[in-house]
Design a protein around this motif. Structure first.
Motif, PDB file in Angstrom:
ATOM      1  N   TYR A   1       0.814  -1.219   0.000  1.00 56.68           N
ATOM      2  CA  TYR A   1       0.000   0.000   0.000  1.00 56.68           C
ATOM      3  C   TYR A   1       0.846   1.267   0.000  1.00 56.68           C
ATOM      4  CZ  TYR A   1      -3.638  -3.269   1.559  1.00 56.68           C
ATOM      5  OH  TYR A   1      -4.526  -4.304   1.662  1.00 56.68           O
TER       6      TYR A   1
ATOM      7  N   PHE B   1      -7.261   8.041  -5.791  1.00 59.44           N
ATOM      8  CA  PHE B   1      -7.323   6.712  -5.174  1.00 59.44           C
ATOM      9  C   PHE B   1      -7.413   5.662  -6.278  1.00 59.44           C
ATOM     10  CE2 PHE B   1      -9.095   9.603  -2.068  1.00 59.44           C
ATOM     11  CZ  PHE B   1      -8.714   9.111  -0.831  1.00 59.44           C
TER      12      PHE B   1
ATOM     13  N   LYS C   1      -8.012   1.514  -5.747  1.00 59.32           N
ATOM     14  CA  LYS C   1      -8.014   0.323  -4.901  1.00 59.32           C
ATOM     15  C   LYS C   1      -7.274  -0.834  -5.558  1.00 59.32           C
ATOM     16  CE  LYS C   1     -11.330  -1.816  -1.843  1.00 59.32           C
ATOM     17  NZ  LYS C   1     -12.729  -1.796  -1.395  1.00 59.32           N
TER      18      LYS C   1
ATOM     19  N   LEU D   1      -3.892   4.384  -1.806  1.00 61.33           N
ATOM     20  CA  LEU D   1      -4.944   4.763  -0.860  1.00 61.33           C
ATOM     21  C   LEU D   1      -4.966   6.269  -0.577  1.00 61.33           C
ATOM     22  CD1 LEU D   1      -4.994   1.685  -0.670  1.00 61.33           C
ATOM     23  CD2 LEU D   1      -5.008   1.843   1.803  1.00 61.33           C
TER      24      LEU D   1
ATOM     25  N   MET E   1     -10.230   1.028   5.845  1.00 64.98           N
ATOM     26  CA  MET E   1     -10.050   1.160   4.387  1.00 64.98           C
ATOM     27  C   MET E   1      -9.686  -0.170   3.745  1.00 64.98           C
ATOM     28  SD  MET E   1      -7.909   4.722   3.898  1.00 64.98           S
ATOM     29  CE  MET E   1      -8.119   4.876   2.115  1.00 64.98           C
ATOM     30  N   VAL E   2      -9.051  -1.048   4.497  1.00 67.54           N
ATOM     31  CA  VAL E   2      -8.576  -2.300   3.907  1.00 67.54           C
ATOM     32  C   VAL E   2      -9.250  -3.522   4.541  1.00 67.54           C
ATOM     33  CG1 VAL E   2      -6.405  -1.431   2.982  1.00 67.54           C
ATOM     34  CG2 VAL E   2      -6.497  -2.159   5.360  1.00 67.54           C
TER      35      VAL E   2
ATOM     36  N   SER F   1     -13.053   9.295  -2.892  1.00 67.70           N
ATOM     37  CA  SER F   1     -12.404   8.219  -3.646  1.00 67.70           C
ATOM     38  C   SER F   1     -13.330   7.707  -4.742  1.00 67.70           C
ATOM     39  CB  SER F   1     -12.000   7.075  -2.706  1.00 67.70           C
ATOM     40  OG  SER F   1     -13.128   6.399  -2.196  1.00 67.70           O
TER      41      SER F   1
ATOM     42  N   GLN G   1     -14.711   4.175  -3.893  1.00 64.98           N
ATOM     43  CA  GLN G   1     -13.816   3.008  -3.767  1.00 64.98           C
ATOM     44  C   GLN G   1     -13.573   2.554  -2.332  1.00 64.98           C
ATOM     45  OE1 GLN G   1     -10.283   2.884  -6.546  1.00 64.98           O
ATOM     46  NE2 GLN G   1     -10.843   5.011  -6.789  1.00 64.98           N
ATOM     47  N   PHE G   2     -13.553   3.502  -1.387  1.00 66.28           N
ATOM     48  CA  PHE G   2     -13.182   3.124  -0.028  1.00 66.28           C
ATOM     49  C   PHE G   2     -14.277   3.456   0.986  1.00 66.28           C
ATOM     50  CE2 PHE G   2      -9.108   3.321  -2.166  1.00 66.28           C
ATOM     51  CZ  PHE G   2      -8.502   2.157  -1.718  1.00 66.28           C
TER      52      PHE G   2
END
Lengths: 374, 326
Positions: A105, A148, A150, A155, B72-73, B105, B108-109
């Motif tokens: 990341y 961003f 993904k 991130l 976020m992950v 985003s 996306q997040f």
């Protein structure tokens, strides 16, 4: 608590603290002569294959040309808002990100175009975001400061100075929690070091042994305020010691030096789940943003640093070591210019976001009651 | 149905959701070894271990941001603020990161996390430890704000908040942890976010109350019943999203409204509810919407001054009588 430095830790502690032992007390990179730097870079080139070296040069060049084009488009009114260019600092993002995996990341600040490109985002999607188009990486909702992706582990793009540092610490926390060996690179400028977020994060990262690499891009100015006027302890790498992290000063004008230092930090993170603070000394050739009058530093100062241009240095190294010919690199430049020109065409021709997009992506779980007010 | 306290109901919700999903973890000051400053997290360290129930340093901005990054992950953090007063240090991460990440985003997040802890007035702890901050957080699109007033609501809403994919601000009332009530035993007992609850049905006036004001409004309604005024008490339970539909339905029936809150009046939630009613049901009103709010002063320490700063049953009764022209 002993007042020993990590370097002199007793042998019983040595193993646990070995990670904190890398503190190089080299003079500031800016003081080294151009010739000395060339010699250093040439020494570093050994062991690296040609393909890797050309790829590094290509990426740095892509960032340089991309940023030049961004400035042009900004002046034409095609790009709005704030636009912070990376010219002069290319070796940092490109060198560091070149040693991590696609599933690792990256988080950074608002000066982020280079990091986005280096992590594998296309020039098209980055330029289209700058143009505020629907095809941009954030669908035109983030702009220059909030990119961003993904799919490639990019991130963001965070625009409150230091705000990305706790976030990156949390991403690294999640990797450890999930039991993966992924690492997180967290980039920020030296001015962010004065924020509480930096100190709170480094403390937690070493306390909980998180695989996060903190990369301070010390370009010597926080907007128009020099480090000299803003920081009491000016050797940023020393701040690692306050939290028992490994810390290192890195020449940010040498892409291979950045690469090597990041490789060491990544190994520490991946194998031992330990954080590192890298202070990478660099310089931005442009203003803080496109609207910067630049009256806080002299022309002579900027020119002095431009002699240390990371691209010029690497170009000379590649040519003088016969890794590539001048002609090859000139051809590469042509290709890069075409790639960037194509991204501008793509951005120009892309549609604006649909007006309905104004009200999407606010909540992941919309409401049950249609009469409820958000 | 068991009769338990709000504290126990919250503890059950946390335990059940930690059992249900290994991506859920709990983090905050004194949540683990100390068993929680208010004992809401009692026994959780023992059951789930230090990997999932984590004591943090006193570093609110840091651990709030760490939680957002983890969300976020793929993790589902529950970040406890020992009290919401301390969240003020973390507002950059709550507002600039958690609330806006999904939007900036481009979808996306998402940030599936809960920020929780006690808020509102406490007992004689003066200005910095006794304040209601819901209007701050409710202001921002991207956040959801939840304020339960009963043990059943506390459990059902917290479980929903933890399962929700958005950042939820979950404000428990510090004075109400010991309050008892019936709570269903079902492990899948959920109360959806964004649905108000009619705590008492009535015909003559509507009292909209949340958190600490709900039991006071119910007491006021009892007293007013004796005086011949039938009050409907509505608890929105979630401030954002706000179930304005249920409130408007009641206003159309009673034509008179009092909005009670313990927070400051200026730029507050009661002002917002009042504006919504004016825009949506002005023609149904027989009297201006009346607010009952906390005093517009920092919270004082002295017992008598503190009592004066927090609305009581008498003030709610007086306001209802005012809108009923009695």
């Amino acid at each position: 608590m002993s007042r020993q430095t990590p370097n002199s830790a007793s042998s019983s502690e040595a193993k646990g603290r070995a990670a904190a032992a890398v503190i190089e007390a080299e003079p500031p990179a800016s003081e080294a002569s151009v010739e000395a730097r060339k010699a250093e870079q040439k020494a570093r080139i050994k062991g690296l294959d040609r393909e890797t070296l050309i790829e590094l040069y290509y990426q740095m060049l892509l960032v340089r040309r991309f940023e030049e084009k961004s400035a042009e488009s900004y002046s034409m009114g095609k790009i709005g808002g704030f636009c912070h260019l990376y010219i002069g600092q290319e070796a940092v993002a490109i060198g560091a990100i070149s040693v991590i995996r696609r599933d690792d990341y990256v988080l950074t600040s608002y000066r982020e175009h280079a990091h986005a490109l280096a992590k594998g985002m296309t020039a098209d999607s980055v330029m289209a975001e700058l143009y505020g188009k629907a095809t941009g990486c954030s669908k035109g909702k983030g702009g220059s400061m909030h990119m961003f992706d993904k799919r490639v582990g990019f991130l963001g793009g965070h625009a409150i100075v230091g705000g990305q540092i706790p976030l990156a610490t949390g991403v690294a926390f999640a990797s450890k929690y999930q039991g993966t060996d992924q690492v997180t690179l967290c980039f920020f400028g030296e001015a962010a070091v004065n924020q509480g977020a930096f100190h709170e994060s480094l403390n937690m990262a070493q306390l909980w042994k998180l695989p996060c690499i903190y990369i301070c891009e010390n370009n010597q100015y926080g907007m128009g305020t020099s480090l000299e006027r803003a920081m009491s302890l000016k050797d940023i790498s020393l701040k690692a010691r306050a939290y028992e992290l490994a810390g290192e000063i890195v020449d940010g004008m040498d892409v291979l030096a950045v690469r090597e230092a990041t490789e060491r930090a990544v190994a520490r993170a991946r194998k031992e789940s330990l954080p590192t603070l890298l202070e990478v000394r660099t310089y931005r050739f442009m203003g803080h943003s496109m609207s910067d009058p630049g009256n806080y530093r002299t022309r002579a100062e900027i020119e002095h640093h431009q002699e240390r241009d990371p691209l010029k240095l690497f170009f000379a190294t590649l040519v003088e070591t016969e890794t590539a010919s001048e002609k090859e690199l000139a051809d590469l430049d042509k290709r890069v210019r075409e790639e960037v020109a194509q991204s501008v065409r793509f951005a120009d021709e892309s549609p604006e976001p649909d007006p309905a997009e104004l009200y999407t992506d606010i909540y992941a779980n919309p409401l049950v009651s249609s009469e409820a007010v958000y | 149905m068991a009769v338990i306290t709000i504290r126990e109901a919250l503890n059950q919700a946390l335990r059940e959701e930690l059992q249900r999903d290994k991506n859920v973890f709990l983090m905050g000051e004194e949540v683990a070894a100390y068993q929680g400053a208010y004992k809401v997290t009692k026994g959780l360290l023992e059951e789930f271990g230090p990997k999932r129930v984590i004591d943090t340093p006193i570093t609110e901005l840091g651990f709030a941001g760490l939680g957002v990054g983890a969300a976020m992950v793929g993790l589902r953090p529950i970040v406890e603020f020992m009290t919401w007063n301390f969240s003020i240090l973390a507002t950059d991460q709550i507002i600039n990161s958690a609330a806006k990440m999904l939007y900036m985003s481009g979808g996306q997040f998402k940030i599936p996390m809960v920020f929780r802890g006690p808020g509102g007035s406490a007992f004689q702890v003066s200005s910095q430890h006794s304040q209601a901050l819901e209007s701050w957080y409710a202001y921002f699109p991207g956040l959801k704000v939840v304020m339960p007033s009963t043990p059943a609501d506390a459990k059902g809403l917290l479980k929903s908040a933890i399962r929700d994919d958005d950042p939820v601000i979950f404000i428990e009332q510090e004075r109400m942890y010991g309050q008892k009530g019936e709570v269903p035993d079902d492990e899948d007992f959920l109360i959806p976010l964004g649905v108000a609850d009619v705590k008492r049905a009535g015909t003559d006036a509507t009292i909209v109350a949340r958190s600490l004001m709900v039991p006071l409004a119910l007491k006021a309604a009892e007293e007013l019943e004796k005086q011949g005024v039938s009050c409907e008490v509505i608890d929105p339970r979630t401030i954002r999203p706000l179930d304005i539909g249920t409130i408007i339905k009641s206003v159309k029936k009673t034509n008179r409204v009092v909005v009670a809150e313990e927070s400051h009046p200026f730029c507050g939630v009661a002002g917002e509810i009042s504006a919504e009613i004016n825009e949506r049901a002005f023609d149904y009103l027989d009297a201006p919407v009346r607010r009952v709010s906390g005093a517009d002063v920092p919270m004082p320490y002295a017992k008598n001054l503190e009592n004066l700063a927090i609305p009581g049953v008498e003030q709610i009764i007086a306001a209802v009588r005012e809108v009923a022209y009695l």
